[in-house]
Design a protein around this motif. Sequence first.
Motif, short mmCIF file in Angstrom:
data_model
loop_
_atom_site.label_atom_id
_atom_site.label_comp_id
_atom_site.label_asym_id
_atom_site.label_seq_id
_atom_site.Cartn_x
_atom_site.Cartn_y
_atom_site.Cartn_z
N ARG A 98 6.99 25.30 38.43
CA ARG A 98 8.03 24.59 37.46
C ARG A 98 8.76 23.55 38.39
NH1 ARG A 98 12.68 27.37 33.95
NH2 ARG A 98 13.27 25.76 32.80
N GLY A 99 9.45 23.86 39.38
CA GLY A 99 10.14 23.08 40.05
C GLY A 99 9.46 21.77 40.46
N ARG A 100 8.16 21.99 40.97
CA ARG A 100 7.36 20.69 41.47
C ARG A 100 7.04 19.95 40.40
NH1 ARG A 100 8.74 19.83 46.30
NH2 ARG A 100 6.53 19.25 47.00
N LEU A 101 7.11 20.34 39.01
CA LEU A 101 6.64 19.71 37.87
C LEU A 101 7.65 18.39 37.60
CD1 LEU A 101 5.03 22.07 35.49
CD2 LEU A 101 3.84 20.72 36.98
N GLY A 102 8.72 18.61 38.04
CA GLY A 102 9.76 17.71 37.76
C GLY A 102 9.54 16.15 37.81
N PRO A 103 9.07 15.60 39.08
CA PRO A 103 8.68 14.10 39.19
C PRO A 103 7.68 13.77 38.17
CG PRO A 103 8.79 15.10 41.30
CD PRO A 103 8.95 16.22 40.21
N GLN A 104 6.84 14.57 37.87
CA GLN A 104 5.68 14.00 36.74
C GLN A 104 6.35 13.99 35.27
OE1 GLN A 104 4.56 16.57 38.92
NE2 GLN A 104 3.12 15.27 40.26
N LEU A 105 7.32 14.97 34.87
CA LEU A 105 7.69 15.21 33.72
C LEU A 105 9.18 14.77 33.48
CD1 LEU A 105 5.91 18.65 32.96
CD2 LEU A 105 5.17 16.55 32.39
N ARG A 106 9.55 13.76 34.23
CA ARG A 106 11.15 13.83 34.09
C ARG A 106 11.42 13.04 32.86
NH1 ARG A 106 9.55 10.28 38.51
NH2 ARG A 106 8.41 8.60 37.79
N GLN A 107 10.46 12.64 31.82
CA GLN A 107 11.02 12.31 30.70
C GLN A 107 11.38 13.38 29.58
OE1 GLN A 107 7.72 12.43 31.54
NE2 GLN A 107 6.67 13.30 30.03
N MET A 108 11.16 14.45 30.08
CA MET A 108 11.15 15.69 29.14
C MET A 108 12.80 16.19 29.22
SD MET A 108 7.93 18.08 29.34
CE MET A 108 8.44 19.13 28.38
N LYS A 109 13.41 16.50 28.04
CA LYS A 109 14.85 16.93 28.24
C LYS A 109 14.95 18.32 29.04
CE LYS A 109 18.65 17.74 24.85
NZ LYS A 109 19.01 17.62 23.56
N TYR A 110 14.05 19.27 28.69
CA TYR A 110 14.00 20.59 29.41
C TYR A 110 12.50 20.89 30.04
CZ TYR A 110 17.82 21.51 26.00
OH TYR A 110 18.95 21.39 25.25
N MET A 111 12.77 21.53 31.34
CA MET A 111 11.41 21.58 31.99
C MET A 111 10.98 22.85 31.56
SD MET A 111 9.38 20.31 34.10
CE MET A 111 10.53 18.95 34.46
N PRO A 112 9.71 22.88 31.03
CA PRO A 112 9.21 24.14 30.53
C PRO A 112 9.08 25.11 31.39
CG PRO A 112 7.49 22.59 30.64
CD PRO A 112 8.84 21.81 30.93
N GLU A 113 9.19 26.54 30.74
CA GLU A 113 9.00 27.64 31.74
C GLU A 113 7.39 27.82 31.62
OE1 GLU A 113 8.91 32.31 31.12
OE2 GLU A 113 10.53 31.27 30.08
N VAL A 114 6.80 28.04 32.86
CA VAL A 114 5.25 27.93 32.96
C VAL A 114 4.72 29.34 32.99
CG1 VAL A 114 3.27 27.33 34.14
CG2 VAL A 114 5.37 25.59 34.00
N ARG A 115 3.91 29.97 32.17
CA ARG A 115 3.30 31.05 32.26
C ARG A 115 1.59 31.00 32.17
NH1 ARG A 115 6.40 33.41 26.89
NH2 ARG A 115 8.36 33.44 28.06
N PHE A 116 1.21 31.70 33.07
CA PHE A 116 -0.39 31.61 33.35
C PHE A 116 -1.10 32.85 32.77
CE2 PHE A 116 1.69 29.24 36.85
CZ PHE A 116 0.86 27.91 36.92
N ARG A 117 -2.19 32.22 31.90
CA ARG A 117 -2.87 33.45 31.47
C ARG A 117 -4.50 33.21 31.76
NH1 ARG A 117 1.22 35.12 30.89
NH2 ARG A 117 2.61 35.42 29.22
N ASP A 118 -5.24 34.31 31.73
CA ASP A 118 -6.78 34.05 31.84
C ASP A 118 -7.34 33.51 30.69
OD1 ASP A 118 -9.03 34.12 33.18
OD2 ASP A 118 -9.40 36.33 32.84
#
Length: 134
Positions: free
Chosen positions: A84-104
Amino acid sequence: MTRPTSSAPSQRMLRVGEQVRAAITQVLQRGEVRDDIIEATVISISEVRMSPDLKIATAYVTPLGVSDHSIVIEALNRRAKFIRGRLGPQLRQMKYMPEVRFRDDTSFDNYKKIDELLRSPEVSRDLDGDNDDQ
């Protein structure tokens, strides 16, 4: 004016989900996540579904070449905050950085079952019987 009650995702949810999918893919491809299991596995991210408020991103992943997917899914969920922390540069236009959950992602298994059913002798017999009537 009332809101539509459709449970289908909005265009915004779909667009943001695709942006998050691309960003997670880049993080994994660059090898930024230091985990032996994740580094040794090729991971395919088929879809990211966003919650209506865009604060939760559920990524559906398929580890390729691994028989037990749960080990890889657990490793990804352990590293979710780092990712989630590493997504910041690509998603800087978002107001909130989303919580990421992984599912099969089990959709490929479902497609395989449907294909096996369609190729079964019972179904092919029924389909051949339809051609005789015409």
